[in-house]
Design an enzyme around this catalytic site. Structure first.
Site, PDB file in Angstrom:
ATOM      1  N   CYS A 116       0.819  -1.226   0.000  1.00  0.00           N
ATOM      2  CA  CYS A 116       0.000   0.000   0.000  1.00  0.00           C
ATOM      3  C   CYS A 116       0.850   1.273   0.000  1.00  0.00           C
ATOM      4  CB  CYS A 116      -0.944   0.010   1.199  1.00  0.00           C
ATOM      5  SG  CYS A 116      -2.032  -1.418   1.236  1.00  0.00           S
ATOM      6  N   HIS A 255      -3.362   7.069   2.653  1.00  0.00           N
ATOM      7  CA  HIS A 255      -3.778   5.794   2.065  1.00  0.00           C
ATOM      8  C   HIS A 255      -5.161   5.450   2.632  1.00  0.00           C
ATOM      9  CE1 HIS A 255      -4.171   1.684   1.034  1.00  0.00           C
ATOM     10  NE2 HIS A 255      -3.929   1.233   2.255  1.00  0.00           N
ATOM     11  N   ASN A 285     -10.243  -0.343  -0.101  1.00  0.00           N
ATOM     12  CA  ASN A 285      -8.791  -0.213  -0.046  1.00  0.00           C
ATOM     13  C   ASN A 285      -8.208  -0.693  -1.380  1.00  0.00           C
ATOM     14  OD1 ASN A 285      -6.051  -0.573   0.403  1.00  0.00           O
ATOM     15  ND2 ASN A 285      -6.304  -1.435   2.438  1.00  0.00           N
TER      16      ASN A 285
HETATM   17  N1  ACO Z   1     -18.828  -9.557   8.585  1.00  0.00           N
HETATM   18  C1  ACO Z   1     -19.306  -9.933   9.776  1.00  0.00           C
HETATM   19  N2  ACO Z   1     -18.509 -10.336  10.765  1.00  0.00           N
HETATM   20  C2  ACO Z   1     -17.184 -10.352  10.545  1.00  0.00           C
HETATM   21  C3  ACO Z   1     -16.626  -9.974   9.308  1.00  0.00           C
HETATM   22  C4  ACO Z   1     -17.511  -9.561   8.297  1.00  0.00           C
HETATM   23  N3  ACO Z   1     -17.085  -9.184   7.090  1.00  0.00           N
HETATM   24  N4  ACO Z   1     -15.287 -10.083   9.384  1.00  0.00           N
HETATM   25  C5  ACO Z   1     -15.006 -10.507  10.618  1.00  0.00           C
HETATM   26  N5  ACO Z   1     -16.139 -10.674  11.315  1.00  0.00           N
HETATM   27  C6  ACO Z   1     -16.307 -11.155  12.679  1.00  0.00           C
HETATM   28  C7  ACO Z   1     -15.119 -11.944  13.168  1.00  0.00           C
HETATM   29  O1  ACO Z   1     -15.208 -13.289  12.730  1.00  0.00           O
HETATM   30  C8  ACO Z   1     -15.268 -11.827  14.658  1.00  0.00           C
HETATM   31  O2  ACO Z   1     -16.248 -12.732  15.097  1.00  0.00           O
HETATM   32  P1  ACO Z   1     -16.035 -13.555  16.457  1.00  0.00           P
HETATM   33  O3  ACO Z   1     -15.916 -12.510  17.525  1.00  0.00           O
HETATM   34  O4  ACO Z   1     -17.259 -14.379  16.509  1.00  0.00           O
HETATM   35  O5  ACO Z   1     -14.766 -14.307  16.235  1.00  0.00           O
HETATM   36  C9  ACO Z   1     -15.824 -10.414  14.834  1.00  0.00           C
HETATM   37  O6  ACO Z   1     -16.382 -10.044  13.564  1.00  0.00           O
HETATM   38  C10 ACO Z   1     -14.786  -9.395  15.229  1.00  0.00           C
HETATM   39  O7  ACO Z   1     -13.669  -9.596  14.391  1.00  0.00           O
HETATM   40  P2  ACO Z   1     -12.416  -8.670  14.476  1.00  0.00           P
HETATM   41  O8  ACO Z   1     -11.412  -9.098  13.446  1.00  0.00           O
HETATM   42  O9  ACO Z   1     -11.944  -8.592  15.881  1.00  0.00           O
HETATM   43  O10 ACO Z   1     -13.081  -7.303  14.065  1.00  0.00           O
HETATM   44  P3  ACO Z   1     -12.487  -5.848  14.110  1.00  0.00           P
HETATM   45  O11 ACO Z   1     -13.367  -4.991  14.906  1.00  0.00           O
HETATM   46  O12 ACO Z   1     -11.036  -5.861  14.454  1.00  0.00           O
HETATM   47  O13 ACO Z   1     -12.621  -5.388  12.602  1.00  0.00           O
HETATM   48  C11 ACO Z   1     -11.251  -5.191  10.648  1.00  0.00           C
HETATM   49  C12 ACO Z   1     -11.977  -6.126  11.573  1.00  0.00           C
HETATM   50  C13 ACO Z   1     -12.251  -4.298   9.951  1.00  0.00           C
HETATM   51  C14 ACO Z   1     -10.485  -6.017   9.604  1.00  0.00           C
HETATM   52  C15 ACO Z   1     -10.255  -4.343  11.482  1.00  0.00           C
HETATM   53  O14 ACO Z   1      -9.433  -5.166  12.267  1.00  0.00           O
HETATM   54  C16 ACO Z   1      -9.401  -3.483  10.629  1.00  0.00           C
HETATM   55  O15 ACO Z   1      -9.856  -2.511  10.085  1.00  0.00           O
HETATM   56  N6  ACO Z   1      -8.106  -3.782  10.484  1.00  0.00           N
HETATM   57  C17 ACO Z   1      -7.237  -3.085   9.605  1.00  0.00           C
HETATM   58  C18 ACO Z   1      -7.055  -3.927   8.438  1.00  0.00           C
HETATM   59  C19 ACO Z   1      -6.816  -3.193   7.150  1.00  0.00           C
HETATM   60  O16 ACO Z   1      -7.241  -2.095   6.918  1.00  0.00           O
HETATM   61  N7  ACO Z   1      -6.096  -3.891   6.300  1.00  0.00           N
HETATM   62  C20 ACO Z   1      -5.879  -3.440   4.982  1.00  0.00           C
HETATM   63  C21 ACO Z   1      -4.533  -3.731   4.534  1.00  0.00           C
HETATM   64  S1  ACO Z   1      -3.338  -2.829   5.400  1.00  0.00           S
HETATM   65  C22 ACO Z   1      -3.622  -1.277   5.084  1.00  0.00           C
HETATM   66  O17 ACO Z   1      -4.012  -0.937   3.992  1.00  0.00           O
HETATM   67  C23 ACO Z   1      -3.377  -0.358   6.147  1.00  0.00           C
END
Ligand code: ACO
Length: 328
Positions: A116, A255, A285
């Site tokens: 990214c 980004h 993204n």
């Molecule tokens: N729909 C519904 N539920 C979901 C989904 C979905 N699409 N994805 C995950 N869940 C569930 C999980 O399974 C979990 O369930 P559980 O508690 O029963 O196990 C629950 O939601 C919580 O999951 P988390 O991963 O803890 O959710 P979080 O609040 O952390 O959000 C997210 C996840 C959006 C990916 C967050 O961690 C995030 O934004 N991370 C940054 C990642 C990113 O932006 N990466 C891009 C590449 S790097 C960059 O560009 C910077």
């Protein structure tokens, strides 16, 4: 600091695939909901490439728009760089396909992979070339077809990403115009928090046990935490080093990872929402393409005037991250 002969943007362009994939479409594909995706990421729609929209074709179209805006021909280019980690071929590079398609017959061409942060790394590279040879004209493109490398059965990742390309043409600016300074960083020891294996090898001895189909894999919470901290530090250090404050910045173009990362970053930097360009809601993204797409939109909307101080920051797989100041 000597501001002569730094890389300045003289044209921008974008190419986005036709197909729009909404959160409601995703509800039919994996166990998710529009409400979950919107509150966790701020993303409503993303573009998904189809036939005739391979990575290099998106890059070509974005590049052609940027050249037209810059008012130069492809023949005048000395260099084509494509920042990507989703090329349609590993070799030749995406940039070589672009070079041939647009007719940049005087240019050398190569791809750059910093995930990214690829576009920001590319801007810094272009600045280094232009500092040496100010009349050099460089086409820098961030282009990704992440949809080809996402596991469409993994709800943790498939909701986050989109496809697209953004481009800019760079050459030596007037006094006081162009790149001011950049602060780029990497930490390869954290690679396993966000990664994607290469395609299956023909040599079974070299196929990784957990190849997992060469899809993007991510420890979302860890990425979130590191992304906010790293971008905040990269920006703060850069501002201090250049004797400016966030109040001096006219526009921050980060980004576009997701809205919660951006909200946290805005809070920590105490930068008001109206000074930050955000379009993650529309495109998700798009990795290396996200900053140039945002830059083109901000420029088209008249949000950038000559002399404005623009701040960029990014974070991505590697980890790679960084910040840059540019006088528009
Ligand atoms: N729909 C519904 N539920 C979901 C989904 C979905 N699409 N994805 C995950 N869940 C569930 C999980 O399974 C979990 O369930 P559980 O508690 O029963 O196990 C629950 O939601 C919580 O999951 P988390 O991963 O803890 O959710 P979080 O609040 O952390 O959000 C997210 C996840 C959006 C990916 C967050 O961690 C995030 O934004 N991370 C940054 C990642 C990113 O932006 N990466 C891009 C590449 S790097 C960059 O560009 C910077």
């Amino acid at each position: 600091m000597n501001m002569k002969n730094r890389a300045a943007v003289i044209g921008t362009g974008v190419c986005l695939p036709e197909r729009v994939l909404t959160n409601f479409d995703l509800e039919k594909m994996v166990n998710t909901s529009d409400e979950w995706i919107t509150t966790r990421t701020g993303i409503h729609t993303r573009r998904i490439a189809g036939k005739g929209e391979e990575n290099y074709r998106l890059a070509v179209r974005a590049g052609q728009v940027a050249l037209k805006q810059a008012g130069i021909s492809a023949h005048e280019l000395s260099l084509v760089i494509v920042a990507t980690f989703t090329p349609h071929m590993i070799m030749p590079s995406c940039a070589c396909f672009v070079q041939a398609e647009i007719g940049a017959d005087q240019a050398f061409a190569y791809d750059l992979n910093a995930a990214c942060s690829g576009f920001l790394y590319g801007l810094d590279l272009a600045d280094a070339y232009i500092s040496r040879q100010p009349d050099m004209k460089i086409l820098l493109i961030g282009s990704e077809t992440l949809s080809a490398r996402v596991n469409w059965e993994d709800r943790n990742t498939c909701i986050l990403f989109g496809d697209g390309a953004g481009a800019c043409v760079l050459t030596g600016g007037r006094e006081g115009q162009g790149v001011v300074d950049a602060n780029l960083r990497s930490d390869g020891s954290l690679w396993n928090l966000l990664y994607m294996h290469g395609p299956e090898s023909q040599n079974p001895a070299l196929v990784s046990d957990d190849n997992g189909g060469s899809f993007i894999r991510m420890a979302g919470r860890d990425v979130f935490r590191y992304a906010v901290k790293a971008m905040e530090e990269a920006v703060t250090t850069l501002l201090e080093r250049n004797g400016v404050t966030i109040d001096d910045v006219c526009l921050l173009i980060p980004h576009q990872a997701n809205i919660r990362i951006l909200n946290k970053l805005m809070d920590r930097l105490t930068v008001p929402r109206e000074k930050v360009y955000i379009n993650v809601d529309k495109y998700g993204n798009t990795s290396a393409a996200s900053i140039p797409i945002a830059l083109d939109e901000a420029s088209s909307l008249g949000m950038l005037r000559r002399g404005d101080l623009v701040l960029f920051c990014s974070f991505g797989g590697g980890f790679t991250w960084g910040s840059m100041l540019m006088n528009w």
